[in-house]
Design an enzyme around this catalytic site. Sequence first.
Site, mmCIF file in Angstrom:
data_model
loop_
_atom_site.group_PDB
_atom_site.id
_atom_site.type_symbol
_atom_site.label_atom_id
_atom_site.label_comp_id
_atom_site.label_asym_id
_atom_site.label_seq_id
_atom_site.Cartn_x
_atom_site.Cartn_y
_atom_site.Cartn_z
ATOM 1 N N GLU A 46 -5.370 -14.001 -9.996
ATOM 2 C CA GLU A 46 -4.647 -13.047 -10.850
ATOM 3 C C GLU A 46 -3.723 -13.785 -11.819
ATOM 4 O OE1 GLU A 46 -2.604 -9.909 -8.777
ATOM 5 O OE2 GLU A 46 -4.160 -9.752 -7.261
ATOM 6 N N ARG A 89 -3.078 -9.454 -0.338
ATOM 7 C CA ARG A 89 -2.820 -10.519 -1.295
ATOM 8 C C ARG A 89 -4.118 -11.265 -1.579
ATOM 9 N NH1 ARG A 89 1.004 -8.388 -2.700
ATOM 10 N NH2 ARG A 89 3.150 -9.115 -2.929
ATOM 11 N N ASP A 128 -2.841 -7.802 15.728
ATOM 12 C CA ASP A 128 -1.572 -8.271 15.194
ATOM 13 C C ASP A 128 -0.881 -9.062 16.294
ATOM 14 O OD1 ASP A 128 1.159 -8.523 14.354
ATOM 15 O OD2 ASP A 128 0.877 -6.841 12.983
ATOM 16 N N ILE A 157 2.138 -0.697 6.424
ATOM 17 C CA ILE A 157 0.936 -0.275 5.702
ATOM 18 C C ILE A 157 -0.229 -0.122 6.666
ATOM 19 C CG2 ILE A 157 -0.696 -0.867 3.879
ATOM 20 C CD1 ILE A 157 1.578 -2.453 2.540
ATOM 21 N N HIS A 159 -4.715 -4.537 -8.859
ATOM 22 C CA HIS A 159 -3.481 -4.723 -8.088
ATOM 23 C C HIS A 159 -2.520 -3.542 -8.311
ATOM 24 C CE1 HIS A 159 -0.688 -8.007 -6.245
ATOM 25 N NE2 HIS A 159 -0.420 -6.816 -5.746
ATOM 26 N N ASP A 186 -8.293 -4.942 -4.351
ATOM 27 C CA ASP A 186 -7.200 -4.619 -5.261
ATOM 28 C C ASP A 186 -6.460 -5.886 -5.678
ATOM 29 O OD1 ASP A 186 -5.453 -2.748 -6.657
ATOM 30 O OD2 ASP A 186 -3.942 -3.216 -5.130
ATOM 31 N N ALA A 200 0.710 -0.324 -4.911
ATOM 32 C CA ALA A 200 2.020 0.339 -4.851
ATOM 33 C C ALA A 200 2.335 1.109 -6.127
ATOM 34 C CB ALA A 200 3.115 -0.689 -4.596
#
Length: 317
Positions: free
Chosen positions: A274, A245, A175, A156, A292, A269, A295
């Site tokens: 949640e 997340r 990263d 992503i 959310h 998102d 996807a």
Amino acid sequence: MIKILANDGIHADGKLLLEDAGYELHTEKIPQDELPSKLNEYDVIIVRSATKVRKDLIDQAPNLKIIARAGVGLDNIDVEYAQEKGIKVINTPAASSLSVAELVFAHIFSIARFLNNSHREMPVKGNTDFKKLKKAYSGGFELKGKTLGIVGLGRIGREAARIGLAMGMKVLAADPMVDEVDIEVKLFDTYGVTASAKIDTVSMKDLLKGSDIITLHVPGGQGALIGKEELDQMKDGIVLVNAARGGVIDETVLLEGLESGKILAAGLDVFEGEPTPKQELLEHPRISVSPHIGASTNEAQANIGRELADKIIEFFQ
């Protein structure tokens, strides 16, 4: 016969592949509290983020052979315990990458041109305060020339980099598992033109200091990656986007940063609580929100369904 429970649903393409392979597929949702007494009837369970497959549930289903996650994140599954029990855990890391990255930029565009605010206020005040709204929302910014910081350079993150480069943005990436990547930007197939760029990763500190917009693409369940210490290292007027997340950004710190002006705006998102996010986040005028849906495009769900079906069929063959 192999019995499969798609407890959070599956796209018709995946359903067709599994049924054509001769498997018995059930798509009626079983409530979480009823799964312990019913899951052992199945060889496979397919979940998204709603259904949790924890240790206690795994112990109630010794017949289970596969836990399949229709998506990327596995934080709703006790993966290591399942594997210890000989259960294969699969997900679909490639299927929805583009959809998530495009949603990230939808939030960025919304913030850059005040669309989240305009959509709220135009239906109410557009006929009476048009000129006032026009003045209020005329201070937007272009993305070209801005520095996009990408935390997590997986599939992503790389799609986000590709879009950012195509927009004329400078891209910084952090990263710990990646030193460099080559990003290829393709124009529409009709034109047959591609361009490539090498991105060398930088330290998290350098990314925080150098970015105008930061988007997060890391796994959840490991605490907040962005807290007060990280926020203090960022530029004033930073834009943050989280489509990874809930909990990756400390939401209390986020609200404090918005209040102080350190954070210009945020796109969310995903949320810590949640399916009941903090009302302050949902109502904040400088937060662009979505439920959310990273996807949740037709293309991504079709890709996910097909990829899951292929992996399940391959396992049983």
